[in-house]
Motif scaffolding. Sequence first.
Motif, PDB file in Angstrom:
ATOM      1  N   LEU A 245       0.826  -1.210   0.000  1.00 34.82           N
ATOM      2  CA  LEU A 245       0.000   0.000   0.000  1.00 34.82           C
ATOM      3  C   LEU A 245       0.859   1.259   0.000  1.00 34.82           C
ATOM      4  CD1 LEU A 245      -2.770   1.485   0.289  1.00 34.82           C
ATOM      5  CD2 LEU A 245      -2.544   1.199   2.758  1.00 34.82           C
ATOM      6  N   SER A 246       1.943   1.245   0.827  1.00 32.72           N
ATOM      7  CA  SER A 246       2.761   2.475   0.887  1.00 32.72           C
ATOM      8  C   SER A 246       3.484   2.749  -0.429  1.00 32.72           C
ATOM      9  CB  SER A 246       3.745   2.449   2.048  1.00 32.72           C
ATOM     10  OG  SER A 246       3.916   1.201   2.548  1.00 32.72           O
TER      11      SER A 246
ATOM     12  N   LYS B  85       0.957   4.450  -2.458  1.00 32.69           N
ATOM     13  CA  LYS B  85       0.687   5.782  -1.909  1.00 32.69           C
ATOM     14  C   LYS B  85       1.772   6.773  -2.349  1.00 32.69           C
ATOM     15  CE  LYS B  85      -1.949   5.911   1.944  1.00 32.69           C
ATOM     16  NZ  LYS B  85      -3.044   6.737   1.456  1.00 32.69           N
TER      17      LYS B  85
ATOM     18  N   GLN C  87      -4.097   1.330  -4.729  1.00 29.83           N
ATOM     19  CA  GLN C  87      -4.452   1.568  -3.323  1.00 29.83           C
ATOM     20  C   GLN C  87      -5.819   0.969  -3.012  1.00 29.83           C
ATOM     21  OE1 GLN C  87      -3.210   5.635  -1.525  1.00 29.83           O
ATOM     22  NE2 GLN C  87      -3.433   5.995  -3.701  1.00 29.83           N
ATOM     23  N   MET C  88      -6.760   1.140  -3.959  1.00 23.84           N
ATOM     24  CA  MET C  88      -8.106   0.584  -3.735  1.00 23.84           C
ATOM     25  C   MET C  88      -8.032  -0.927  -3.513  1.00 23.84           C
ATOM     26  SD  MET C  88     -10.470   2.616  -6.410  1.00 23.84           S
ATOM     27  CE  MET C  88     -11.862   1.544  -6.181  1.00 23.84           C
TER      28      MET C  88
ATOM     29  N   ARG D 295      -5.504  -2.656  -2.402  1.00 20.17           N
ATOM     30  CA  ARG D 295      -4.878  -2.950  -1.112  1.00 20.17           C
ATOM     31  C   ARG D 295      -5.797  -2.621   0.067  1.00 20.17           C
ATOM     32  NH1 ARG D 295      -2.911  -5.703  -3.635  1.00 20.17           N
ATOM     33  NH2 ARG D 295      -0.808  -5.882  -4.471  1.00 20.17           N
ATOM     34  N   LEU D 296      -6.734  -1.664  -0.156  1.00 25.32           N
ATOM     35  CA  LEU D 296      -7.681  -1.292   0.899  1.00 25.32           C
ATOM     36  C   LEU D 296      -8.912  -2.194   0.897  1.00 25.32           C
ATOM     37  CD1 LEU D 296      -7.476   2.601   0.484  1.00 25.32           C
ATOM     38  CD2 LEU D 296      -6.674   1.317   2.465  1.00 25.32           C
ATOM     39  N   GLY D 297      -8.936  -3.156  -0.020  1.00 25.43           N
ATOM     40  CA  GLY D 297     -10.061  -4.097  -0.076  1.00 25.43           C
ATOM     41  C   GLY D 297     -11.261  -3.566  -0.830  1.00 25.43           C
ATOM     42  N   LEU D 298     -11.091  -2.462  -1.561  1.00 25.08           N
ATOM     43  CA  LEU D 298     -12.218  -1.888  -2.324  1.00 25.08           C
ATOM     44  C   LEU D 298     -12.256  -2.504  -3.723  1.00 25.08           C
ATOM     45  CD1 LEU D 298     -11.675   1.857  -1.326  1.00 25.08           C
ATOM     46  CD2 LEU D 298     -13.516   0.377  -0.547  1.00 25.08           C
ATOM     47  N   THR D 299     -12.573  -3.792  -3.776  1.00 21.55           N
ATOM     48  CA  THR D 299     -12.512  -4.481  -5.067  1.00 21.55           C
ATOM     49  C   THR D 299     -13.891  -4.705  -5.692  1.00 21.55           C
ATOM     50  OG1 THR D 299     -12.317  -6.474  -3.749  1.00 21.55           O
ATOM     51  CG2 THR D 299     -10.310  -5.693  -4.793  1.00 21.55           C
TER      52      THR D 299
ATOM     53  N   HIS E  39      -8.339  11.614   1.730  1.00 22.97           N
ATOM     54  CA  HIS E  39      -7.945  11.529   3.136  1.00 22.97           C
ATOM     55  C   HIS E  39      -9.141  11.346   4.070  1.00 22.97           C
ATOM     56  CE1 HIS E  39      -5.337  11.916   6.525  1.00 22.97           C
ATOM     57  NE2 HIS E  39      -6.075  12.894   7.018  1.00 22.97           N
TER      58      HIS E  39
ATOM     59  N   LYS F 286     -12.569  10.997   3.055  1.00 25.55           N
ATOM     60  CA  LYS F 286     -13.671  10.184   2.504  1.00 25.55           C
ATOM     61  C   LYS F 286     -15.025  10.669   3.024  1.00 25.55           C
ATOM     62  CE  LYS F 286     -10.548   6.245   2.647  1.00 25.55           C
ATOM     63  NZ  LYS F 286      -9.438   6.993   3.270  1.00 25.55           N
TER      64      LYS F 286
END
Length: 121
Positions: free
Chosen positions: A3-4, A7, A60-61, A63-67, A117, A119
């Motif tokens: 993720l980083s 980012k 990033q999405m 990695r954030l689980g927004l699939t 940042h 949301k």
Amino acid sequence: MDLSVYKIMHYVAIMALFFGLGGLTLGALNASGKNFANRKIFSILHGVGLFFILFSGFGQMARLGLTTSMPHWVVAKIILWLILGASIALIFRKPALNKYFWVFLIVAGSLAAYLGHLKPI
Ligand code: HEM
């Protein structure tokens, strides 16, 4: 990729996009059109920046689980991304407006950062 990594890629690409937009707006304003020195390098920065913003945004999405769903704040950021991409046409067509356009660019970039940042939607 981590993720980083995505980012930091997002930040670097944002710098490239806005550096490119800065060069293009100033060049077009000074030349009153699209014939100015080093236009190519600023156009490349604009294009490469846009590409990697989108790439790292979707990275990033993931990695954030927004699939499976796309939240409204992401949709809003994609719209801003499209506007910042299309803005190159306006920069060349109405160069005299570019000194006002800088304000819009700062507001649009700040809005995209705020959306990512906090949301809020
Ligand atoms: C020029 C347009 C954009 C700018 C200036 C921008 C700016 C930013 C900034 C500053 C952050 C960091 C927020 C933080 O770490 O707290 C961020 C995070 C993020 N952005 Fe963007 N962004 C843009 C476009 C996009 C696009 C097109 C997408 C989606 C395809 C996207 C997806 C994301 C995601 C998923 C995050 C991570 C949020 C989190 O860590 O929870 N961004 N963006």
